[in-house]
Design an enzyme around this catalytic site. Structure first.
Site, PDB file in Angstrom:
ATOM      1  N   ARG A   1      -2.756   2.814 -15.947  1.00 26.92           N
ATOM      2  CA  ARG A   1      -1.788   3.696 -15.290  1.00 26.92           C
ATOM      3  C   ARG A   1      -0.504   2.981 -14.869  1.00 26.92           C
ATOM      4  NH1 ARG A   1      -5.906   6.763 -11.228  1.00 26.92           N
ATOM      5  NH2 ARG A   1      -6.778   4.658 -11.194  1.00 26.92           N
TER       6      ARG A   1
ATOM      7  N   CYS B   1      -1.146   3.301  -7.577  1.00 26.74           N
ATOM      8  CA  CYS B   1      -0.708   3.402  -6.180  1.00 26.74           C
ATOM      9  C   CYS B   1       0.754   3.046  -5.982  1.00 26.74           C
ATOM     10  CB  CYS B   1      -1.597   2.530  -5.304  1.00 26.74           C
ATOM     11  SG  CYS B   1      -3.292   3.095  -5.292  1.00 26.74           S
TER      12      CYS B   1
END
Ligand code: UDX
Length: 454
Positions: free
Chosen positions: A325, A257
């Site tokens: 990630r 995010c």
């Protein structure tokens, strides 16, 4: 309420399981038939504390079901769209959301009440509403963002600070249904328009990322002046206007995010002719944090890391998750290899996947089966992820089997007293702690002094 959720990823699965836990009947739909089959068996594909139990509860009570076909949305009061928003390069894209909304609008038996939960750039939802209603004018659309962190997503869903409902045109009935859905949480529900709701979500994330980057740059300044950044952020955090959360310096922020959103928001600003230099600077600041840590390690060791064997502890983007990630720990490993170091890495849940991910970018890192195995024979240790087990390491046993004597702790988890008593130097985000015990193998110089060295 009988509802459906499109997307069985981090957002959709947590949303579906929690709404079932609150008493609704939820049909979770995903195009990945394998994932759906595993979920039907109660196998949860993501590492999220509490989620396994909620999925098992939902299945056992017959409130949660998993489907590989969109027709499972038929007959449900509303459908929550929680499909992915990252493209192959890890950048934000609304393409999957747009396709899902169009497919639902084009299916007359699918609910006419669409709720988008995937993170959208401001202005996207208005476009989605226009698209859906050009296909079927009876569609109503709302945007209902989530504010859940990985590793604590279930708790963040069930105990949110607030619920945000962005309403499209003529969506009063859908807004009422969302209020009914979230009423059991007994938390403030803020009603606003679509674009404001999108902006609340992305601005909250980018502000939190900015707070982290502010703390990271403070760590650099404190290292140069001799201040203790941890005392500084504690002191700042006691000011209720600032708050202590998201003010802990580290190796930088990662995840699916913050990094993509601190790039997407300034890109959106540029696309509408708006100058946003502060927001645009956050990504640049974040990327530089790993190298700042390694510069400090080089200085304290008195020279280049080329040829050094460095143990990297932790590869995931934060503790409690298996998500790699845009992990700052991976960036530390990658930058160490770029400096000529030989890296051996260990992560409690993701060593193999992390090493494979690095290898896919031609960054060769040796996997270790335990933290101790990684540390043995190392010239230095770099901590990239704040896994609790790294707090318990026995430095009195590890120091003698290290080749060097420096730990660069990017996450402030190392027991400094134990490590310095074992003759090690610990550099905690620029603050150096010299050995108090047996003479170290290498000469350690306080980083505040070192930091002023050209
Ligand atoms: C974030 C937002 O917090 C959440 O509201 C949103 O819905 C999704 O994105 P997440 O990325 O899962 O959640 O993790 P978060 O706990 O926010 O941490 C993000 C990164 O910031 C991690 O790499 C973490 O290690 C780092 N971080 C966090 C810091 O470096 N310092 C801090 O003080 C807090």
């Amino acid at each position: 309420m009988l509802i459906s959720v499109l997307g069985a990823g981090y957002v959709g699965l947590v949303t579906g399981a929690c709404l079932a836990h609150l008493g609704n009947h939820v049909r979770v739909v995903d195009i990945d038939a394998t994932r759906i089959e595993r979920l039907r068996q109660g196998e949860v594909p993501i590492h999220e504390p509490g989620l396994d139990e909620l999925v098992a509860e939902g299945l056992a009570k017959g409130r949660l079901s998993f489907h590989a076909d969109q027709s499972a949305t038929h007959g449900t009061r509303l459908v929550i769209v929680a499909v992915g928003t990252l493209d192959g390069d890890g950048e934000w894209t609304g393409a999957l959301v747009e396709r899902a909304v169009a497919m639902l609008a084009e299916d007359p038996q699918a609910p006419r009440h669409l709720v988008v939960r995937s993170t959208l750039m401001p202005g996207t939802a208005v476009g989605l509403e226009r698209l859906a209603r050009s296909i079927d004018p009876s569609v109503r659309l709302c945007f209902n963002p989530e504010f859940t962190r990985e590793a604590v997503a279930v708790r963040d869903f069930l105990e949110p600070d607030r619920v945000v409902v962005g309403a499209g045109a003529d969506a009063e009935d859908l807004v009422a249904e969302l209020h009914e859905l979230y009423a059991p949480l007994e938390k403030p529900i803020l009603d606003t328009d679509l674009t404001s709701a999108e902006t609340i979500k992305i601005a909250s994330n980018v502000f939190l990322a900015t707070k982290i980057s502010f703390a990271n740059e403070l760590a650099r300044l404190c290292a140069a002046t001799g201040a203790d950044v941890h005392a500084v952020v504690d002191g700042m955090g006691l000011d209720m206007r600032i708050g202590r959360s998201f003010l802990s310096p580290g190796p930088g922020f990662g995840g699916s995010c913050f990094p993509s959103q601190v790039r997407a928001l300034p890109a959106l600003a540029r696309s509408v002719g708006v100058e946003a230099p502060l927001i645009a600077s956050v990504d640049v600041s974040n990327r530089g944090q790993a190298d700042w840590i390694l510069d400090g390690l080089e200085r304290i060791r008195g020279g280049s890391l080329a040829g050094a064997r460095i143990a990297v502890l932790g590869l995931t983007f934060k503790a409690g998750t298996d998500d790699l990630r845009e992990s700052p720990a991976l960036r530390l490993a990658e930058r160490l290899v770029a400096r000529g170091a030989q890296v051996v890495a260990f992560d409690p849940v993701a060593t193999e996947r992390g090493v494979a991910l690095l290898a896919a970018s031609d960054v060769q890192v040796e996997p270790a089966s335990t933290a101790e195995a990684a540390i043995a024979g190392a010239d230095a240790v770099v901590v990239g992820t704040e896994w609790p087990e790294f707090r318990q390491l026995d430095w009195s046993a590890l120091a003698p089997v290290m080749r060097g004597s420096v730990i660069a702790d990017g996450r402030r988890v190392v027991d400094v007293d134990a490590a310095t008593a074992a003759g090690l130097t610990v550099v905690t985000l620029g603050v150096a702690h010299a050995p108090t015990g047996p003479e170290p193998a290498a000469v350690a110089v306080p980083i505040a002094t070192v930091a002023t060295v050209a």
